[in-house]
Design a protein around this motif. Structure first.
Motif, PDB file in Angstrom:
ATOM      1  N   ALA A  18      -6.981   3.904   2.815  1.00  0.00           N
ATOM      2  CA  ALA A  18      -7.613   2.836   2.046  1.00  0.00           C
ATOM      3  C   ALA A  18      -9.063   3.155   1.694  1.00  0.00           C
ATOM      4  O   ALA A  18      -9.581   2.672   0.683  1.00  0.00           O
ATOM      5  N   GLN A  19      -9.734   4.000   2.500  1.00  0.00           N
ATOM      6  CA  GLN A  19     -11.138   4.321   2.256  1.00  0.00           C
ATOM      7  C   GLN A  19     -11.337   5.622   1.483  1.00  0.00           C
ATOM      8  O   GLN A  19     -12.439   5.873   0.986  1.00  0.00           O
ATOM      9  N   ILE A  20     -10.322   6.456   1.395  1.00  0.00           N
ATOM     10  CA  ILE A  20     -10.466   7.753   0.740  1.00  0.00           C
ATOM     11  C   ILE A  20     -10.968   7.644  -0.698  1.00  0.00           C
ATOM     12  O   ILE A  20     -11.863   8.407  -1.099  1.00  0.00           O
ATOM     13  N   PRO A  21     -10.444   6.744  -1.552  1.00  0.00           N
ATOM     14  CA  PRO A  21     -10.930   6.704  -2.943  1.00  0.00           C
ATOM     15  C   PRO A  21     -12.424   6.454  -3.079  1.00  0.00           C
ATOM     16  O   PRO A  21     -13.055   6.983  -4.002  1.00  0.00           O
ATOM     17  N   SER A  22     -13.005   5.685  -2.177  1.00  0.00           N
ATOM     18  CA  SER A  22     -14.438   5.405  -2.266  1.00  0.00           C
ATOM     19  C   SER A  22     -15.258   6.679  -2.118  1.00  0.00           C
ATOM     20  O   SER A  22     -16.213   6.910  -2.875  1.00  0.00           O
ATOM     21  N   LEU A  79      -5.717  13.502 -10.267  1.00  0.00           N
ATOM     22  CA  LEU A  79      -6.385  13.013  -9.063  1.00  0.00           C
ATOM     23  C   LEU A  79      -7.235  11.784  -9.350  1.00  0.00           C
ATOM     24  O   LEU A  79      -7.247  10.823  -8.571  1.00  0.00           O
ATOM     25  N   ALA A  80      -7.941  11.790 -10.493  1.00  0.00           N
ATOM     26  CA  ALA A  80      -8.794  10.647 -10.832  1.00  0.00           C
ATOM     27  C   ALA A  80      -7.970   9.386 -11.039  1.00  0.00           C
ATOM     28  O   ALA A  80      -8.365   8.293 -10.603  1.00  0.00           O
ATOM     29  N   ARG A  81      -6.808   9.519 -11.710  1.00  0.00           N
ATOM     30  CA  ARG A  81      -5.958   8.339 -11.899  1.00  0.00           C
ATOM     31  C   ARG A  81      -5.384   7.851 -10.575  1.00  0.00           C
ATOM     32  O   ARG A  81      -5.190   6.645 -10.387  1.00  0.00           O
ATOM     33  N   SER A  82      -5.120   8.785  -9.660  1.00  0.00           N
ATOM     34  CA  SER A  82      -4.649   8.373  -8.330  1.00  0.00           C
ATOM     35  C   SER A  82      -5.723   7.585  -7.594  1.00  0.00           C
ATOM     36  O   SER A  82      -5.428   6.565  -6.955  1.00  0.00           O
ATOM     37  N   PHE A  83      -6.978   8.042  -7.702  1.00  0.00           N
ATOM     38  CA  PHE A  83      -8.080   7.303  -7.086  1.00  0.00           C
ATOM     39  C   PHE A  83      -8.195   5.909  -7.695  1.00  0.00           C
ATOM     40  O   PHE A  83      -8.430   4.924  -6.984  1.00  0.00           O
ATOM     41  N   ASP A  84      -8.036   5.815  -9.025  1.00  0.00           N
ATOM     42  CA  ASP A  84      -8.153   4.525  -9.699  1.00  0.00           C
ATOM     43  C   ASP A  84      -7.043   3.570  -9.261  1.00  0.00           C
ATOM     44  O   ASP A  84      -7.280   2.369  -9.065  1.00  0.00           O
ATOM     45  N   VAL A  85      -5.831   4.091  -9.115  1.00  0.00           N
ATOM     46  CA  VAL A  85      -4.716   3.239  -8.701  1.00  0.00           C
ATOM     47  C   VAL A  85      -4.956   2.693  -7.297  1.00  0.00           C
ATOM     48  O   VAL A  85      -4.749   1.503  -7.023  1.00  0.00           O
ATOM     49  N   LEU A  86      -5.395   3.566  -6.380  1.00  0.00           N
ATOM     50  CA  LEU A  86      -5.659   3.110  -5.017  1.00  0.00           C
ATOM     51  C   LEU A  86      -6.838   2.146  -4.965  1.00  0.00           C
ATOM     52  O   LEU A  86      -6.869   1.243  -4.116  1.00  0.00           O
ATOM     53  N   SER A  87      -7.802   2.320  -5.867  1.00  0.00           N
ATOM     54  CA  SER A  87      -8.987   1.455  -5.863  1.00  0.00           C
ATOM     55  C   SER A  87      -8.702   0.074  -6.415  1.00  0.00           C
ATOM     56  O   SER A  87      -9.519  -0.844  -6.226  1.00  0.00           O
ATOM     57  N   LEU A 129      -4.403  -2.871   1.114  1.00  0.00           N
ATOM     58  CA  LEU A 129      -3.757  -1.555   1.074  1.00  0.00           C
ATOM     59  C   LEU A 129      -3.441  -1.054   2.473  1.00  0.00           C
ATOM     60  O   LEU A 129      -2.360  -0.493   2.719  1.00  0.00           O
ATOM     61  N   ALA A 130      -4.371  -1.248   3.413  1.00  0.00           N
ATOM     62  CA  ALA A 130      -4.132  -0.818   4.790  1.00  0.00           C
ATOM     63  C   ALA A 130      -2.965  -1.589   5.410  1.00  0.00           C
ATOM     64  O   ALA A 130      -2.109  -1.005   6.087  1.00  0.00           O
ATOM     65  N   LEU A 131      -2.895  -2.896   5.167  1.00  0.00           N
ATOM     66  CA  LEU A 131      -1.786  -3.690   5.694  1.00  0.00           C
ATOM     67  C   LEU A 131      -0.464  -3.266   5.069  1.00  0.00           C
ATOM     68  O   LEU A 131       0.581  -3.248   5.743  1.00  0.00           O
TER      69      LEU A 131
END
Length: 200
Positions: free
Chosen positions: A141-145, A104-112, A119-121
């Motif tokens: 796009a805001q979930i990782p934050s 999960l942490a790596r997924s957050f990092d990739v999205l960030s 990302l939203a576009l």
């Protein structure tokens, strides 16, 4: 703001106008936001058009008022979805086994790594146009934050002495998450540090 009446009056009036624009935009303007008049195109602000008119002769004020309903609805829905999903994913990462936390942490990092707007576009380009797709794209796009903040605070809370004491007394993981981690993580924001009374 406690002793300043204007400090409450001005924001309250602004919120009331926004709520009125969402609930009953016709009370703020009588103009039709879709009515075009090429002979009145690009008119300056005045009595007929308070905000002027666009290149097709449509009233700009009417378009702003009627457009506020969609803008505010999309913003509120996307933020609610992002906060809810981010809190749940952050708690899941902070309370899960190490391998799942790392995934999960790596997924957050990739999205960030991607800017939120880009990302939203990208998500909208994949899913296609539509209000629900826009809400979903902005939320993702805001979930990782939110998730990264909640995950970090969950690590702090789960290692605290009062949580270890709760486990010793036989409380379940779900009870600790709902009764301790959620409340303490929500209280531990940069602008509102918790007091001793906030702890169980």
């Amino acid at each position: 703001m406690r002793g300043n009446v204007l400090g409450w009056l001005v924001p309250g009036a602004l919120l009331a106008l926004l709520a009125l624009a969402v609930a009953a935009p016709g009370l703020l303007t009588a103009a039709d936001p879709l009515a075009a008049d090429p002979m009145d195109a690009l008119a300056p602000p005045g009595g007929a058009h308070w905000f002027g008119s666009d290149h097709l002769g449509r009233d700009v004020l009417a378009r702003v008022v009627y457009g506020a309903r969609h803008s505010i609805s999309i913003g509120v829905a996307a933020t609610f979805l992002a906060v809810t999903s981010g809190v749940l994913l952050g708690l899941a990462a902070g309370l899960s086994p190490k391998w799942l936390d790392e995934a999960l942490a790596r997924s957050f990092d990739v999205l960030s790594t991607l800017p939120e707007l880009l990302l939203a576009l990208l998500i909208v380009a994949i899913t296609g146009p539509g209000t629900m797709n826009v809400i979903f794209a902005i939320a993702v796009a805001q979930i990782p934050s939110y998730a990264r903040v909640v995950r970090a605070q969950t690590f702090v809370v789960r290692r605290s002495g009062y949580v270890e004491q709760a486990v010793t007394f036989g409380r379940s993981r779900l009870a600790i998450t709902a009764g301790t981690c959620c409340r303490t993580c929500s209280a531990r924001s940069p602008s509102w540090p918790p007091s001793d009374s906030d702890r169980p």
